[in-house]
Design a protein around this motif. Structure first.
Motif, PDB file in Angstrom:
ATOM      1  N   THR A 135      25.465 -29.366   0.021  1.00 26.60           N
ATOM      2  CA  THR A 135      24.818 -28.089  -0.267  1.00 26.60           C
ATOM      3  C   THR A 135      25.559 -27.265  -1.316  1.00 26.60           C
ATOM      4  OG1 THR A 135      25.927 -27.097   1.649  1.00 26.60           O
ATOM      5  CG2 THR A 135      23.719 -27.985   1.988  1.00 26.60           C
ATOM      6  N   VAL A 136      26.875 -27.406  -1.399  1.00 24.91           N
ATOM      7  CA  VAL A 136      27.623 -26.673  -2.426  1.00 24.91           C
ATOM      8  C   VAL A 136      27.120 -27.069  -3.806  1.00 24.91           C
ATOM      9  CG1 VAL A 136      29.887 -26.361  -3.479  1.00 24.91           C
ATOM     10  CG2 VAL A 136      29.683 -26.399  -0.992  1.00 24.91           C
ATOM     11  N   THR A 137      26.981 -28.363  -4.033  1.00 24.65           N
ATOM     12  CA  THR A 137      26.499 -28.842  -5.333  1.00 24.65           C
ATOM     13  C   THR A 137      25.062 -28.400  -5.572  1.00 24.65           C
ATOM     14  OG1 THR A 137      27.947 -30.780  -5.169  1.00 24.65           O
ATOM     15  CG2 THR A 137      26.150 -30.875  -6.760  1.00 24.65           C
ATOM     16  N   THR A 138      24.217 -28.563  -4.564  1.00 27.65           N
ATOM     17  CA  THR A 138      22.812 -28.181  -4.712  1.00 27.65           C
ATOM     18  C   THR A 138      22.673 -26.718  -5.081  1.00 27.65           C
ATOM     19  OG1 THR A 138      22.151 -29.866  -3.101  1.00 27.65           O
ATOM     20  CG2 THR A 138      20.578 -28.112  -3.553  1.00 27.65           C
ATOM     21  N   ASP A 139      23.396 -25.851  -4.395  1.00 28.44           N
ATOM     22  CA  ASP A 139      23.287 -24.418  -4.665  1.00 28.44           C
ATOM     23  C   ASP A 139      23.821 -24.054  -6.049  1.00 28.44           C
ATOM     24  OD1 ASP A 139      22.111 -24.045  -2.225  1.00 28.44           O
ATOM     25  OD2 ASP A 139      23.896 -23.246  -1.235  1.00 28.44           O
ATOM     26  N   LEU A 140      24.861 -24.744  -6.501  1.00 25.36           N
ATOM     27  CA  LEU A 140      25.348 -24.498  -7.862  1.00 25.36           C
ATOM     28  C   LEU A 140      24.285 -24.862  -8.894  1.00 25.36           C
ATOM     29  CD1 LEU A 140      29.005 -25.849  -7.540  1.00 25.36           C
ATOM     30  CD2 LEU A 140      28.368 -23.504  -8.128  1.00 25.36           C
ATOM     31  N   LEU A 141      23.624 -25.994  -8.700  1.00 26.74           N
ATOM     32  CA  LEU A 141      22.592 -26.424  -9.639  1.00 26.74           C
ATOM     33  C   LEU A 141      21.413 -25.450  -9.649  1.00 26.74           C
ATOM     34  CD1 LEU A 141      22.546 -30.267  -8.956  1.00 26.74           C
ATOM     35  CD2 LEU A 141      23.265 -29.146 -11.068  1.00 26.74           C
ATOM     36  N   VAL A 142      21.036 -24.969  -8.478  1.00 28.23           N
ATOM     37  CA  VAL A 142      19.864 -24.102  -8.372  1.00 28.23           C
ATOM     38  C   VAL A 142      20.162 -22.691  -8.863  1.00 28.23           C
ATOM     39  CG1 VAL A 142      18.280 -22.999  -6.736  1.00 28.23           C
ATOM     40  CG2 VAL A 142      18.833 -25.429  -6.496  1.00 28.23           C
ATOM     41  N   TYR A 190      12.510 -19.794   0.315  1.00 34.01           N
ATOM     42  CA  TYR A 190      13.170 -21.068   0.039  1.00 34.01           C
ATOM     43  C   TYR A 190      12.908 -21.535  -1.392  1.00 34.01           C
ATOM     44  CZ  TYR A 190      14.118 -21.401   4.989  1.00 34.01           C
ATOM     45  OH  TYR A 190      14.583 -21.154   6.256  1.00 34.01           O
ATOM     46  N   VAL A 191      13.871 -22.274  -1.908  1.00 32.75           N
ATOM     47  CA  VAL A 191      13.723 -22.985  -3.171  1.00 32.75           C
ATOM     48  C   VAL A 191      13.473 -24.451  -2.833  1.00 32.75           C
ATOM     49  CG1 VAL A 191      14.866 -23.699  -5.305  1.00 32.75           C
ATOM     50  CG2 VAL A 191      15.270 -21.418  -4.381  1.00 32.75           C
ATOM     51  N   PHE A 192      12.510 -25.047  -3.490  1.00 30.74           N
ATOM     52  CA  PHE A 192      12.188 -26.457  -3.272  1.00 30.74           C
ATOM     53  C   PHE A 192      12.754 -27.289  -4.418  1.00 30.74           C
ATOM     54  CE2 PHE A 192       9.005 -24.012  -1.034  1.00 30.74           C
ATOM     55  CZ  PHE A 192       8.964 -24.637   0.209  1.00 30.74           C
ATOM     56  N   SER A 217      14.695 -34.239 -12.143  1.00 30.94           N
ATOM     57  CA  SER A 217      14.926 -33.344 -11.012  1.00 30.94           C
ATOM     58  C   SER A 217      14.532 -31.925 -11.400  1.00 30.94           C
ATOM     59  CB  SER A 217      16.401 -33.376 -10.595  1.00 30.94           C
ATOM     60  OG  SER A 217      16.774 -34.657 -10.151  1.00 30.94           O
ATOM     61  N   ILE A 218      13.829 -31.246 -10.506  1.00 29.43           N
ATOM     62  CA  ILE A 218      13.394 -29.871 -10.754  1.00 29.43           C
ATOM     63  C   ILE A 218      13.633 -29.030  -9.507  1.00 29.43           C
ATOM     64  CG2 ILE A 218      11.622 -30.616 -12.389  1.00 29.43           C
ATOM     65  CD1 ILE A 218       9.524 -30.035 -10.187  1.00 29.43           C
ATOM     66  N   CYS A 219      13.606 -27.717  -9.682  1.00 27.75           N
ATOM     67  CA  CYS A 219      13.569 -26.800  -8.539  1.00 27.75           C
ATOM     68  C   CYS A 219      12.622 -25.652  -8.870  1.00 27.75           C
ATOM     69  CB  CYS A 219      14.962 -26.294  -8.169  1.00 27.75           C
ATOM     70  SG  CYS A 219      15.767 -25.274  -9.420  1.00 27.75           S
ATOM     71  N   PHE A 220      12.059 -25.047  -7.838  1.00 31.53           N
ATOM     72  CA  PHE A 220      11.081 -23.973  -8.024  1.00 31.53           C
ATOM     73  C   PHE A 220      10.937 -23.202  -6.728  1.00 31.53           C
ATOM     74  CE2 PHE A 220       8.994 -27.856  -6.761  1.00 31.53           C
ATOM     75  CZ  PHE A 220       8.160 -27.466  -5.727  1.00 31.53           C
ATOM     76  N   ASP A 221      10.364 -22.004  -6.816  1.00 32.04           N
ATOM     77  CA  ASP A 221      10.029 -21.256  -5.613  1.00 32.04           C
ATOM     78  C   ASP A 221       8.749 -20.471  -5.835  1.00 32.04           C
ATOM     79  OD1 ASP A 221      10.750 -19.069  -7.140  1.00 32.04           O
ATOM     80  OD2 ASP A 221      12.465 -18.497  -5.932  1.00 32.04           O
ATOM     81  N   PHE A 222       8.305 -19.773  -4.777  1.00 33.56           N
ATOM     82  CA  PHE A 222       7.079 -18.986  -4.824  1.00 33.56           C
ATOM     83  C   PHE A 222       7.393 -17.565  -4.362  1.00 33.56           C
ATOM     84  CE2 PHE A 222       5.953 -23.347  -3.501  1.00 33.56           C
ATOM     85  CZ  PHE A 222       5.225 -23.743  -4.617  1.00 33.56           C
ATOM     86  N   SER A 223       6.824 -16.581  -5.041  1.00 30.59           N
ATOM     87  CA  SER A 223       7.046 -15.192  -4.647  1.00 30.59           C
ATOM     88  C   SER A 223       6.248 -14.831  -3.407  1.00 30.59           C
ATOM     89  CB  SER A 223       6.678 -14.250  -5.796  1.00 30.59           C
ATOM     90  OG  SER A 223       5.317 -14.429  -6.166  1.00 30.59           O
ATOM     91  N   ALA A 224       5.131 -15.521  -3.187  1.00 25.22           N
ATOM     92  CA  ALA A 224       4.293 -15.234  -2.023  1.00 25.22           C
ATOM     93  C   ALA A 224       3.973 -16.538  -1.301  1.00 25.22           C
ATOM     94  CB  ALA A 224       3.003 -14.540  -2.446  1.00 25.22           C
ATOM     95  N   GLU A 249      13.283 -31.553  -0.928  1.00 21.38           N
ATOM     96  CA  GLU A 249      14.082 -30.820   0.050  1.00 21.38           C
ATOM     97  C   GLU A 249      13.989 -29.333  -0.271  1.00 21.38           C
ATOM     98  OE1 GLU A 249      18.414 -31.200  -0.297  1.00 21.38           O
ATOM     99  OE2 GLU A 249      18.060 -32.326  -2.141  1.00 21.38           O
ATOM    100  N   SER A 250      14.528 -28.512   0.604  1.00 21.60           N
ATOM    101  CA  SER A 250      14.518 -27.073   0.370  1.00 21.60           C
ATOM    102  C   SER A 250      15.884 -26.489   0.676  1.00 21.60           C
ATOM    103  CB  SER A 250      13.452 -26.390   1.232  1.00 21.60           C
ATOM    104  OG  SER A 250      13.734 -26.543   2.611  1.00 21.60           O
ATOM    105  N   ARG A 251      16.163 -25.366   0.024  1.00 22.58           N
ATOM    106  CA  ARG A 251      17.379 -24.602   0.260  1.00 22.58           C
ATOM    107  C   ARG A 251      17.006 -23.123   0.291  1.00 22.58           C
ATOM    108  NH1 ARG A 251      21.412 -25.325   2.525  1.00 22.58           N
ATOM    109  NH2 ARG A 251      22.748 -24.083   1.159  1.00 22.58           N
ATOM    110  N   PRO A 252      17.763 -22.313   1.040  1.00 20.96           N
ATOM    111  CA  PRO A 252      17.478 -20.875   1.049  1.00 20.96           C
ATOM    112  C   PRO A 252      17.535 -20.282  -0.358  1.00 20.96           C
ATOM    113  CG  PRO A 252      19.012 -21.443   2.807  1.00 20.96           C
ATOM    114  CD  PRO A 252      18.857 -22.674   1.964  1.00 20.96           C
ATOM    115  N   ALA A 253      16.579 -19.413  -0.656  1.00 25.41           N
ATOM    116  CA  ALA A 253      16.539 -18.780  -1.974  1.00 25.41           C
ATOM    117  C   ALA A 253      17.630 -17.732  -2.144  1.00 25.41           C
ATOM    118  CB  ALA A 253      15.175 -18.142  -2.197  1.00 25.41           C
TER     119      ALA A 253
END
Length: 298
Positions: free
Chosen positions: A82-89, A255-257, A213-220, A244-248
């Motif tokens: 998760t440390v790596t994932t959160d740095l990338l996001v 969440y960020v996907f 590899s991509i990441c994205f989220d939704f405001s609603a 997968e998802s991580r907290p935004a």
């Protein structure tokens, strides 16, 4: 800093620099870690620079102290690092340019004069402890598991503990640091592997076997929101390797996907899908396109 060189990096493309053995590749040290193994497999002729933590490895590539950074992203047993994932996001603009898959075989190490029945504490990186939990519960049920910064740092912690201790680390670390291997292959699940990613200022040029590899989220939030994104891939017959998802980190329940998909961002069909996903998302980021790694033998 570990096994580094004083030779300054030249301002040429990292692909060409690595081929000529001039690039510096940062990894999670100290020397003897699985991260160093991954760095050596990726770029055997490069100068490998040991750094103290994953954030420091990424920061070194951002500042130019190294040309590339290699960091663990996920393990086949324990999932995302998760440390790596959160740095990338959330933090870095570095791109994934390669991936390296390394078989992970853990050993139980002690000082030569320590009896296993006397061990009170076992040191290792949290991921390694989790990967060997069954072994520890069966063979060292009374020992306390204590987190270290890396599997090699665990050996240093063991040697400085002042009481009967053990470490979960690699055979290479035992050789380098003079510890005794008391058991090998102690990971709970055979075929344990860690996927490392190489980060640089640019991702990789297209090959014929790529991953994006991509990441994205939704405001609603709403019914079918995520399904709409997935349909952009399914309708174009783009294979999805992982989601997968991580907290935004903005608010509870946001969440960020993250998605890994087959193909390169410059492929016309993939590029079309990415633009459609971008239009559906509130925020959107391409983490990189890069060649798919081959899966090594266990």
């Amino acid at each position: 800093m570990g096994d580094t060189s004083d030779v300054a990096a030249k301002p040429e493309g990292s692909e060409r620099a690595r081929t000529r053995g001039q690039a510096r590749v940062g990894y999670l040290g100290p020397p003897g870690t699985f991260s160093q193994q991954a760095a050596r497999e990726y770029a055997p002729a490069a100068h490998h620079v040991a750094l103290g933590d994953i954030a420091g490895v990424v920061a070194a590539a951002e500042t130019g102290a190294v040309e590339e950074a290699i960091v663990p992203l996920e393990n086949s047993t324990e999932g995302a690092v998760t440390v790596t994932t959160d740095l990338l996001v959330h933090r870095t603009e570095l791109k994934i340019r390669r991936e390296v898959v390394v078989p992970i075989h853990h050993c139980l190490l002690t000082e030569p004069d320590v009896a296993l029945e006397d061990v009170e504490v076992v040191y290792s990186h949290p991921q390694a402890i989790a990967q060997c939990r069954g072994y520890l519960e069966h063979h060292l049920p009374g020992a306390e598991a204590v987190a270290s910064l890396s599997t090699v740092s665990a050996v240093h912690d063991m040697q400085a503990a002042g009481r009967a201790s053990a470490a979960i680390s690699s055979r290479r670390a035992a050789e380098v640091l003079g510890a005794s291997v008391r058991a090998s292959g102690i990971e709970d699940i055979p075929g344990n592997r860690t996927r490392f990613v190489v980060l640089g200022r640019e991702d990789h040029q297209p090959t014929e076997r790529d991953k994006t590899s991509i990441c994205f989220d939704f405001s609603a939030d709403g019914p079918g929101t995520l399904h709409g994104v997935l349909s952009e891939l399914a309708d174009r017959r783009i294979n999805m390797h992982k989601i997968e998802s991580r907290p935004a980190k903005s608010s509870l329940g946001q969440y960020v996907f993250l998605i890994d998909m087959e193909g390169h961002r410059e492929d016309p069909v993939v590029a079309e899908a990415l633009e459609s996903i971008r239009a559906r998302a509130s925020s959107f980021k391409i983490l990189g396109s890069y060649p798919q790694a081959s899966d090594p033998a266990p």
